[in-house]
Enzyme design. Structure first.
Site, PDB file in Angstrom:
ATOM      1  N   GLU A 128       5.590  21.091  37.376  1.00  0.00           N
ATOM      2  CA  GLU A 128       6.635  21.332  36.228  1.00  0.00           C
ATOM      3  C   GLU A 128       7.506  22.682  36.981  1.00  0.00           C
ATOM      4  O   GLU A 128       8.647  22.719  36.541  1.00  0.00           O
ATOM      5  CB  GLU A 128       5.991  21.985  34.968  1.00  0.00           C
ATOM      6  CG  GLU A 128       6.844  22.309  33.963  1.00  0.00           C
ATOM      7  CD  GLU A 128       6.603  23.445  32.826  1.00  0.00           C
ATOM      8  OE1 GLU A 128       7.413  24.300  32.979  1.00  0.00           O
ATOM      9  OE2 GLU A 128       5.513  23.385  32.392  1.00  0.00           O
ATOM     10  N   ARG A 142      10.192  18.791  28.837  1.00  0.00           N
ATOM     11  CA  ARG A 142      10.682  19.814  29.918  1.00  0.00           C
ATOM     12  C   ARG A 142      11.688  19.328  30.836  1.00  0.00           C
ATOM     13  O   ARG A 142      11.810  19.258  31.982  1.00  0.00           O
ATOM     14  CB  ARG A 142       9.233  20.054  30.883  1.00  0.00           C
ATOM     15  CG  ARG A 142       8.277  20.744  30.287  1.00  0.00           C
ATOM     16  CD  ARG A 142       8.616  22.117  29.904  1.00  0.00           C
ATOM     17  NE  ARG A 142       7.447  22.942  29.483  1.00  0.00           N
ATOM     18  CZ  ARG A 142       7.170  22.941  28.378  1.00  0.00           C
ATOM     19  NH1 ARG A 142       7.411  22.120  27.363  1.00  0.00           N
ATOM     20  NH2 ARG A 142       5.839  23.545  28.014  1.00  0.00           N
ATOM     21  N   SER A 160       2.523  27.055  33.237  1.00  0.00           N
ATOM     22  CA  SER A 160       1.841  25.660  33.733  1.00  0.00           C
ATOM     23  C   SER A 160       2.455  25.287  34.918  1.00  0.00           C
ATOM     24  O   SER A 160       3.673  25.265  35.111  1.00  0.00           O
ATOM     25  CB  SER A 160       2.312  24.704  32.434  1.00  0.00           C
ATOM     26  OG  SER A 160       1.795  25.115  31.235  1.00  0.00           O
TER      27      SER A 160
HETATM   28  N1  EPU Z   1      -7.610  22.771  27.786  1.00  0.00           N
HETATM   29  C1  EPU Z   1      -8.585  22.728  28.765  1.00  0.00           C
HETATM   30  N2  EPU Z   1      -8.886  23.394  29.626  1.00  0.00           N
HETATM   31  C2  EPU Z   1      -7.981  24.631  29.677  1.00  0.00           C
HETATM   32  C3  EPU Z   1      -7.004  24.998  29.067  1.00  0.00           C
HETATM   33  C4  EPU Z   1      -6.706  23.759  27.931  1.00  0.00           C
HETATM   34  O1  EPU Z   1      -9.238  21.886  28.600  1.00  0.00           O
HETATM   35  O2  EPU Z   1      -8.315  25.543  30.809  1.00  0.00           O
HETATM   36  C5  EPU Z   1      -7.159  21.648  27.044  1.00  0.00           C
HETATM   37  C6  EPU Z   1      -7.635  22.008  25.468  1.00  0.00           C
HETATM   38  O3  EPU Z   1      -8.363  20.965  24.954  1.00  0.00           O
HETATM   39  C7  EPU Z   1      -6.488  22.342  24.789  1.00  0.00           C
HETATM   40  C8  EPU Z   1      -5.505  21.399  25.509  1.00  0.00           C
HETATM   41  O4  EPU Z   1      -5.858  21.348  26.834  1.00  0.00           O
HETATM   42  O5  EPU Z   1      -6.632  21.916  23.610  1.00  0.00           O
HETATM   43  C9  EPU Z   1      -4.300  22.103  25.496  1.00  0.00           C
HETATM   44  O6  EPU Z   1      -4.112  23.280  26.015  1.00  0.00           O
HETATM   45  P1  EPU Z   1      -2.895  24.416  25.637  1.00  0.00           P
HETATM   46  O7  EPU Z   1      -2.725  24.573  24.027  1.00  0.00           O
HETATM   47  O8  EPU Z   1      -3.216  25.561  26.268  1.00  0.00           O
HETATM   48  O9  EPU Z   1      -1.405  23.586  26.063  1.00  0.00           O
HETATM   49  P2  EPU Z   1      -1.263  22.765  27.607  1.00  0.00           P
HETATM   50  O10 EPU Z   1      -0.977  21.458  27.156  1.00  0.00           O
HETATM   51  O11 EPU Z   1      -2.030  23.105  28.462  1.00  0.00           O
HETATM   52  C10 EPU Z   1       1.226  23.273  26.950  1.00  0.00           C
HETATM   53  C11 EPU Z   1       2.440  23.608  27.732  1.00  0.00           C
HETATM   54  C12 EPU Z   1       2.447  25.378  27.734  1.00  0.00           C
HETATM   55  C13 EPU Z   1       2.400  25.673  26.351  1.00  0.00           C
HETATM   56  C14 EPU Z   1       1.165  25.291  25.629  1.00  0.00           C
HETATM   57  C15 EPU Z   1       1.027  25.685  24.273  1.00  0.00           C
HETATM   58  C16 EPU Z   1       3.218  22.239  29.491  1.00  0.00           C
HETATM   59  C17 EPU Z   1       3.025  21.712  30.809  1.00  0.00           C
HETATM   60  N3  EPU Z   1       2.618  23.437  29.234  1.00  0.00           N
HETATM   61  O12 EPU Z   1       0.157  23.776  27.715  1.00  0.00           O
HETATM   62  O13 EPU Z   1       3.799  25.929  28.359  1.00  0.00           O
HETATM   63  O14 EPU Z   1       2.434  27.275  26.238  1.00  0.00           O
HETATM   64  O15 EPU Z   1       1.202  23.833  25.858  1.00  0.00           O
HETATM   65  O16 EPU Z   1       2.173  25.012  23.613  1.00  0.00           O
HETATM   66  O17 EPU Z   1       3.543  21.256  28.592  1.00  0.00           O
HETATM   67  C18 EPU Z   1       4.726  26.362  30.476  1.00  0.00           C
HETATM   68  O18 EPU Z   1       5.384  25.330  30.114  1.00  0.00           O
HETATM   69  O19 EPU Z   1       4.950  27.077  31.458  1.00  0.00           O
HETATM   70  C19 EPU Z   1       3.670  26.469  29.396  1.00  0.00           C
HETATM   71  C20 EPU Z   1       2.938  27.740  29.442  1.00  0.00           C
END
Ligand code: EPU
Length: 335
Positions: free
Chosen positions: A331, A163, A235
Protein backbone atom coordinates in the site's frame (compact mmCIF):
# COMPACT_ATOMS: atom_id res chain seq x y z
CA UNK A 1 8.59 29.91 -2.40
CA UNK A 2 11.25 28.16 -0.46
CA UNK A 3 13.73 25.63 -1.85
CA UNK A 4 16.01 23.64 0.47
CA UNK A 5 18.95 21.97 -1.22
CA UNK A 6 20.30 18.62 -0.11
CA UNK A 7 17.41 18.55 2.35
CA UNK A 8 16.99 15.90 5.02
CA UNK A 9 13.65 14.07 4.82
CA UNK A 10 14.09 12.23 8.13
CA UNK A 11 11.47 14.27 9.96
CA UNK A 12 9.21 14.25 6.90
CA UNK A 13 8.48 10.52 6.62
CA UNK A 14 6.80 8.54 9.38
CA UNK A 15 9.15 5.56 8.95
CA UNK A 16 11.88 8.03 9.99
CA UNK A 17 14.17 7.10 7.09
CA UNK A 18 17.31 9.21 7.09
CA UNK A 19 17.44 10.17 3.42
CA UNK A 20 18.01 13.40 1.52
CA UNK A 21 16.40 15.07 -1.46
CA UNK A 22 18.40 17.13 -3.96
CA UNK A 23 15.77 19.85 -3.66
CA UNK A 24 12.77 20.27 -1.36
CA UNK A 25 10.22 22.86 -2.44
CA UNK A 26 7.85 24.17 0.22
CA UNK A 27 4.75 25.78 -1.26
CA UNK A 28 2.55 27.82 1.07
CA UNK A 29 -0.08 29.44 -1.14
CA UNK A 30 -1.92 29.20 -4.43
CA UNK A 31 0.51 31.79 -5.85
CA UNK A 32 3.50 29.69 -4.84
CA UNK A 33 1.96 26.57 -6.36
CA UNK A 34 1.54 28.43 -9.64
CA UNK A 35 5.01 29.99 -9.44
CA UNK A 36 6.57 26.57 -8.99
CA UNK A 37 4.56 25.03 -11.84
CA UNK A 38 5.59 27.85 -14.19
CA UNK A 39 9.27 27.45 -13.25
CA UNK A 40 11.74 25.23 -15.17
CA UNK A 41 11.88 22.91 -12.13
CA UNK A 42 8.38 21.68 -12.85
CA UNK A 43 9.46 20.57 -16.32
CA UNK A 44 11.40 17.70 -14.73
CA UNK A 45 9.58 14.93 -12.85
CA UNK A 46 9.08 15.66 -9.16
CA UNK A 47 7.62 13.80 -6.22
CA UNK A 48 4.81 15.27 -4.12
CA UNK A 49 5.36 14.39 -0.47
CA UNK A 50 2.39 14.90 1.85
CA UNK A 51 2.80 14.05 5.52
CA UNK A 52 5.12 11.18 4.53
CA UNK A 53 2.84 8.64 6.19
CA UNK A 54 2.55 6.32 3.23
CA UNK A 55 6.00 6.23 1.73
CA UNK A 56 9.12 4.12 2.22
CA UNK A 57 12.35 5.80 1.09
CA UNK A 58 14.98 3.18 0.31
CA UNK A 59 17.57 5.70 -0.90
CA UNK A 60 18.27 9.41 -1.32
CA UNK A 61 15.89 11.11 -3.73
CA UNK A 62 17.68 12.59 -6.74
CA UNK A 63 15.37 15.27 -7.99
CA UNK A 64 12.77 17.65 -6.58
CA UNK A 65 10.37 16.86 -3.78
CA UNK A 66 7.37 19.18 -3.41
CA UNK A 67 5.64 19.66 -0.09
CA UNK A 68 2.47 21.73 0.34
CA UNK A 69 1.94 23.82 3.44
CA UNK A 70 -1.18 25.52 2.16
CA UNK A 71 -3.97 26.18 4.64
CA UNK A 72 -7.62 27.11 4.62
CA UNK A 73 -11.02 25.58 5.33
CA UNK A 74 -14.00 27.36 3.75
CA UNK A 75 -17.45 26.27 4.74
CA UNK A 76 -20.47 27.04 2.55
CA UNK A 77 -24.05 27.53 3.67
CA UNK A 78 -26.11 24.52 4.75
CA UNK A 79 -28.89 23.52 2.41
CA UNK A 80 -31.23 20.53 2.80
CA UNK A 81 -29.02 19.05 5.47
CA UNK A 82 -25.86 19.19 3.33
CA UNK A 83 -22.84 21.48 3.49
CA UNK A 84 -19.92 21.88 1.09
CA UNK A 85 -16.52 22.55 2.61
CA UNK A 86 -13.46 23.43 0.53
CA UNK A 87 -10.14 22.53 2.11
CA UNK A 88 -6.58 23.34 1.01
CA UNK A 89 -4.60 20.26 -0.02
CA UNK A 90 -1.84 21.05 2.50
CA UNK A 91 -4.15 20.97 5.53
CA UNK A 92 -3.62 18.23 8.08
CA UNK A 93 -6.33 15.58 7.61
CA UNK A 94 -7.10 15.11 11.29
CA UNK A 95 -7.34 18.90 11.87
CA UNK A 96 -10.03 18.90 9.20
CA UNK A 97 -11.82 15.94 10.82
CA UNK A 98 -11.79 17.76 14.17
CA UNK A 99 -13.08 20.93 12.50
CA UNK A 100 -16.04 18.88 11.21
CA UNK A 101 -16.72 17.35 14.61
CA UNK A 102 -16.65 20.82 16.22
CA UNK A 103 -19.05 22.23 13.62
CA UNK A 104 -21.43 19.25 13.76
CA UNK A 105 -20.69 18.02 10.23
CA UNK A 106 -21.11 14.28 9.66
CA UNK A 107 -19.14 12.19 7.19
CA UNK A 108 -15.45 12.04 8.11
CA UNK A 109 -15.53 11.07 11.81
CA UNK A 110 -14.74 7.39 11.04
CA UNK A 111 -11.52 8.62 9.42
CA UNK A 112 -10.28 10.10 12.70
CA UNK A 113 -6.58 10.33 13.44
CA UNK A 114 -5.32 9.07 10.06
CA UNK A 115 -1.90 10.63 9.44
CA UNK A 116 -2.27 12.39 6.09
CA UNK A 117 -2.71 15.69 4.38
CA UNK A 118 -6.02 16.47 2.70
CA UNK A 119 -4.59 16.24 -0.83
CA UNK A 120 -2.90 12.89 -0.25
CA UNK A 121 -6.05 11.58 1.44
CA UNK A 122 -7.75 11.94 -1.95
CA UNK A 123 -4.87 10.52 -4.04
CA UNK A 124 -4.85 7.47 -1.82
CA UNK A 125 -8.60 7.32 -1.08
CA UNK A 126 -7.83 6.72 2.59
CA UNK A 127 -10.27 4.52 4.42
CA UNK A 128 -10.99 3.10 7.84
CA UNK A 129 -13.83 1.65 9.89
CA UNK A 130 -16.14 1.16 6.95
CA UNK A 131 -15.73 4.59 5.33
CA UNK A 132 -13.51 6.01 2.61
CA UNK A 133 -12.70 9.55 1.55
CA UNK A 134 -14.58 8.96 -1.71
CA UNK A 135 -17.83 8.81 0.28
CA UNK A 136 -17.59 12.55 1.00
CA UNK A 137 -15.63 14.06 -1.91
CA UNK A 138 -17.68 16.35 -4.12
CA UNK A 139 -14.93 17.79 -6.36
CA UNK A 140 -11.17 18.27 -6.54
CA UNK A 141 -9.28 21.28 -7.89
CA UNK A 142 -5.92 20.29 -9.35
CA UNK A 143 -3.20 21.95 -11.38
CA UNK A 144 -2.22 20.32 -14.65
CA UNK A 145 1.56 20.16 -14.25
CA UNK A 146 2.36 20.45 -17.97
CA UNK A 147 0.30 23.61 -18.54
CA UNK A 148 -0.10 25.13 -15.04
CA UNK A 149 -3.86 25.37 -15.72
CA UNK A 150 -6.34 24.43 -13.04
CA UNK A 151 -9.08 21.87 -13.62
CA UNK A 152 -12.04 20.94 -11.43
CA UNK A 153 -12.52 17.18 -11.24
CA UNK A 154 -15.94 15.81 -10.43
CA UNK A 155 -16.07 12.87 -8.04
CA UNK A 156 -16.64 10.52 -10.99
CA UNK A 157 -13.55 11.85 -12.78
CA UNK A 158 -11.48 11.05 -9.69
CA UNK A 159 -12.14 7.36 -10.47
CA UNK A 160 -11.88 6.24 -6.86
CA UNK A 161 -11.22 2.63 -5.94
CA UNK A 162 -9.90 0.84 -2.86
CA UNK A 163 -6.82 2.91 -1.81
CA UNK A 164 -6.63 4.33 -5.31
CA UNK A 165 -7.79 7.17 -7.55
CA UNK A 166 -7.17 8.74 -10.96
CA UNK A 167 -4.34 10.74 -9.34
CA UNK A 168 -2.55 7.55 -8.30
CA UNK A 169 -3.07 5.70 -11.58
CA UNK A 170 -3.74 7.26 -15.01
CA UNK A 171 -3.04 10.83 -13.83
CA UNK A 172 0.03 9.95 -11.75
CA UNK A 173 2.70 12.68 -11.88
CA UNK A 174 0.53 14.92 -14.06
CA UNK A 175 -1.56 16.74 -11.47
CA UNK A 176 -0.95 18.71 -8.29
CA UNK A 177 -4.02 18.84 -6.07
CA UNK A 178 -4.79 22.37 -4.88
CA UNK A 179 -7.95 21.84 -2.82
CA UNK A 180 -10.74 19.38 -2.15
CA UNK A 181 -14.44 20.16 -1.85
CA UNK A 182 -16.26 17.80 0.49
CA UNK A 183 -19.97 17.36 0.89
CA UNK A 184 -20.96 16.64 4.48
CA UNK A 185 -24.20 16.22 6.34
CA UNK A 186 -25.58 18.42 9.12
CA UNK A 187 -27.95 15.63 10.09
CA UNK A 188 -26.84 12.69 12.19
CA UNK A 189 -25.80 9.68 10.08
CA UNK A 190 -23.64 7.10 11.79
CA UNK A 191 -21.66 4.22 10.32
CA UNK A 192 -20.85 1.98 13.22
CA UNK A 193 -21.06 -1.46 11.62
CA UNK A 194 -17.30 -2.12 11.43
CA UNK A 195 -15.67 -4.44 13.98
CA UNK A 196 -16.45 -3.51 17.56
CA UNK A 197 -17.27 0.17 16.96
CA UNK A 198 -20.95 -0.19 17.97
CA UNK A 199 -20.04 -2.14 21.09
CA UNK A 200 -17.45 0.47 22.11
CA UNK A 201 -19.99 3.24 21.62
CA UNK A 202 -22.33 1.48 23.96
CA UNK A 203 -19.62 1.32 26.57
CA UNK A 204 -18.97 5.03 25.93
CA UNK A 205 -22.57 5.72 26.91
CA UNK A 206 -23.78 7.74 23.93
CA UNK A 207 -23.72 7.84 20.16
CA UNK A 208 -22.73 11.32 19.05
CA UNK A 209 -20.36 12.75 16.49
CA UNK A 210 -17.75 13.36 19.15
CA UNK A 211 -18.22 9.91 20.68
CA UNK A 212 -17.61 8.26 17.29
CA UNK A 213 -14.47 10.37 16.81
CA UNK A 214 -13.19 9.47 20.28
CA UNK A 215 -14.02 5.76 20.05
CA UNK A 216 -12.33 5.38 16.67
CA UNK A 217 -9.30 7.32 17.89
CA UNK A 218 -9.16 5.00 20.89
CA UNK A 219 -9.23 1.86 18.69
CA UNK A 220 -6.50 3.28 16.45
CA UNK A 221 -4.30 4.19 19.42
CA UNK A 222 -4.63 0.66 20.78
CA UNK A 223 -3.82 -1.10 17.50
CA UNK A 224 -1.53 1.16 15.57
CA UNK A 225 1.83 2.48 16.72
CA UNK A 226 2.18 6.20 17.40
CA UNK A 227 4.47 7.29 14.59
CA UNK A 228 6.06 9.88 16.88
CA UNK A 229 7.41 7.01 18.99
CA UNK A 230 7.81 4.14 16.52
CA UNK A 231 8.43 4.55 12.79
CA UNK A 232 5.78 3.00 10.55
CA UNK A 233 3.49 3.82 7.63
CA UNK A 234 0.25 2.21 8.81
CA UNK A 235 -0.80 -0.79 6.75
CA UNK A 236 2.16 -1.83 4.62
CA UNK A 237 0.13 -4.00 2.22
CA UNK A 238 -3.34 -3.67 0.73
CA UNK A 239 -5.98 -6.23 1.57
CA UNK A 240 -5.93 -8.57 -1.45
CA UNK A 241 -9.00 -8.76 -3.68
CA UNK A 242 -9.35 -12.19 -5.30
CA UNK A 243 -11.85 -14.09 -7.43
CA UNK A 244 -14.78 -15.89 -5.82
CA UNK A 245 -13.44 -19.28 -6.96
CA UNK A 246 -10.00 -18.68 -5.49
CA UNK A 247 -11.59 -17.49 -2.27
CA UNK A 248 -13.77 -20.60 -2.00
CA UNK A 249 -10.77 -22.87 -2.59
CA UNK A 250 -8.74 -21.01 0.04
CA UNK A 251 -11.55 -21.07 2.59
CA UNK A 252 -12.07 -24.80 2.00
CA UNK A 253 -8.50 -25.32 3.19
CA UNK A 254 -8.61 -22.50 5.78
CA UNK A 255 -12.19 -22.00 7.02
CA UNK A 256 -10.94 -19.46 9.56
CA UNK A 257 -10.05 -16.92 6.86
CA UNK A 258 -12.50 -14.04 6.71
CA UNK A 259 -13.67 -12.71 3.36
CA UNK A 260 -15.44 -9.42 2.77
CA UNK A 261 -17.57 -8.36 -0.20
CA UNK A 262 -15.63 -6.56 -2.95
CA UNK A 263 -16.55 -5.65 -6.52
CA UNK A 264 -18.75 -8.10 -8.43
CA UNK A 265 -17.47 -11.66 -8.45
CA UNK A 266 -14.62 -10.84 -6.08
CA UNK A 267 -13.82 -11.01 -2.40
CA UNK A 268 -11.44 -9.05 -0.18
CA UNK A 269 -9.33 -10.96 2.31
CA UNK A 270 -7.63 -9.65 5.42
CA UNK A 271 -3.92 -9.35 4.66
CA UNK A 272 -3.31 -9.03 8.40
CA UNK A 273 -4.91 -12.42 8.97
CA UNK A 274 -2.85 -14.09 6.21
CA UNK A 275 0.39 -12.64 7.59
CA UNK A 276 -0.60 -13.40 11.18
CA UNK A 277 -1.43 -17.03 10.32
CA UNK A 278 2.18 -17.55 9.22
CA UNK A 279 3.53 -16.39 12.55
CA UNK A 280 4.90 -13.01 11.51
CA UNK A 281 3.22 -10.86 14.13
CA UNK A 282 5.81 -9.45 16.52
CA UNK A 283 8.69 -10.99 14.54
CA UNK A 284 11.79 -8.84 14.30
CA UNK A 285 15.04 -8.82 12.38
CA UNK A 286 17.52 -6.20 13.53
CA UNK A 287 15.58 -2.95 13.71
CA UNK A 288 12.74 -4.01 11.37
CA UNK A 289 9.70 -5.87 12.57
CA UNK A 290 6.03 -6.63 12.32
CA UNK A 291 4.05 -4.71 14.91
CA UNK A 292 2.95 -6.70 17.96
CA UNK A 293 -0.71 -5.75 17.71
CA UNK A 294 -1.32 -5.44 13.94
CA UNK A 295 0.29 -7.86 11.50
CA UNK A 296 -0.16 -5.46 8.58
CA UNK A 297 2.07 -2.82 10.10
CA UNK A 298 5.84 -2.90 9.65
CA UNK A 299 7.88 -0.88 12.11
CA UNK A 300 11.29 0.69 12.30
CA UNK A 301 12.57 0.16 15.84
CA UNK A 302 15.21 2.82 15.37
CA UNK A 303 17.97 2.45 12.85
CA UNK A 304 16.49 0.29 10.12
CA UNK A 305 17.19 1.46 6.59
CA UNK A 306 14.53 1.61 3.90
CA UNK A 307 16.29 -1.23 2.09
CA UNK A 308 16.06 -3.42 5.20
CA UNK A 309 12.34 -2.69 5.63
CA UNK A 310 11.73 -3.46 1.97
CA UNK A 311 13.65 -6.77 2.13
CA UNK A 312 11.66 -7.75 5.23
CA UNK A 313 8.42 -6.85 3.44
CA UNK A 314 9.47 -8.96 0.45
CA UNK A 315 10.12 -11.93 2.74
CA UNK A 316 6.54 -11.62 4.05
CA UNK A 317 5.25 -11.28 0.50
CA UNK A 318 7.12 -14.43 -0.59
CA UNK A 319 5.89 -16.42 2.40
CA UNK A 320 2.23 -15.49 1.78
CA UNK A 321 2.63 -16.23 -1.91
CA UNK A 322 4.19 -19.62 -1.22
CA UNK A 323 1.51 -20.69 1.26
CA UNK A 324 -1.63 -19.18 -0.20
CA UNK A 325 -0.79 -18.28 -3.81
CA UNK A 326 -1.66 -14.63 -3.16
CA UNK A 327 0.66 -11.75 -3.99
CA UNK A 328 0.29 -8.98 -1.44
CA UNK A 329 0.61 -5.56 -3.05
CA UNK A 330 2.29 -2.82 -1.03
CA UNK A 331 0.00 0.00 0.00
CA UNK A 332 2.93 2.28 0.71
CA UNK A 333 4.85 3.90 -2.11
CA UNK A 334 8.35 2.41 -2.22
CA UNK A 335 10.94 4.82 -3.59
N1 EPU B 1 -6.33 -9.41 11.98
C1 EPU B 1 -5.50 -10.45 12.24
N2 EPU B 1 -4.27 -10.17 12.78
C2 EPU B 1 -3.88 -8.90 13.05
C3 EPU B 1 -4.75 -7.85 12.79
C4 EPU B 1 -5.98 -8.10 12.24
O1 EPU B 1 -5.82 -11.60 12.03
O2 EPU B 1 -2.75 -8.73 13.51
C5 EPU B 1 -7.63 -9.71 11.35
C6 EPU B 1 -8.74 -9.68 12.36
O3 EPU B 1 -9.56 -10.77 12.07
C7 EPU B 1 -9.49 -8.40 12.05
C8 EPU B 1 -9.21 -8.19 10.58
O4 EPU B 1 -7.93 -8.75 10.36
O5 EPU B 1 -10.84 -8.54 12.31
C9 EPU B 1 -9.21 -6.72 10.17
O6 EPU B 1 -8.28 -6.01 10.97
P1 EPU B 1 -8.35 -4.43 11.10
O7 EPU B 1 -9.71 -4.02 11.56
O8 EPU B 1 -7.20 -3.99 11.93
O9 EPU B 1 -8.24 -3.91 9.61
P2 EPU B 1 -7.22 -4.21 8.41
O10 EPU B 1 -8.01 -4.79 7.30
O11 EPU B 1 -6.04 -4.97 8.86
C10 EPU B 1 -7.74 -1.92 7.29
C11 EPU B 1 -6.98 -0.75 6.73
C12 EPU B 1 -6.48 0.15 7.85
C13 EPU B 1 -7.69 0.62 8.67
C14 EPU B 1 -8.41 -0.61 9.21
C15 EPU B 1 -9.67 -0.26 9.95
C16 EPU B 1 -6.01 -1.55 4.65
C17 EPU B 1 -4.78 -1.96 3.92
N3 EPU B 1 -5.86 -1.22 5.92
O12 EPU B 1 -6.81 -2.72 8.02
O13 EPU B 1 -5.89 1.29 7.25
O14 EPU B 1 -7.29 1.47 9.72
O15 EPU B 1 -8.79 -1.45 8.10
O16 EPU B 1 -10.64 0.13 9.06
O17 EPU B 1 -7.08 -1.48 4.03
C18 EPU B 1 -3.82 2.11 6.43
O18 EPU B 1 -4.34 2.06 5.32
O19 EPU B 1 -2.65 2.52 6.63
C19 EPU B 1 -4.60 1.65 7.58
C20 EPU B 1 -4.10 1.59 8.82
Amino acid sequence: MQCLENASLKARNTFGMDVKADRLWILCSREEEEEFLRSPWAKQPFFILGSGANVLFTKDFHGSVVHLETQGIRMGAARDGRVRVEVAAGECWDDFVRFCVDKGLYGVENLALIPSQVGSAVVQNIGAYGREVKDVVHAVKAWHVATAEMKVFSKEECDFAYRSSFFKTVGKGEWLIHSVEFELSTEAAYHTGYGDVAERLQAWGETSLRAVYEVISEIRREKLPDVRELGSAGSFFKNPVISLEKCQALQAAHPEFKAFPASEGRKKLSAAQLIDSLGWKGRRSGDVGVHERQALVLVNYGRATGGEVWRFAQAIQADVQRHYGILLEPEVIVL
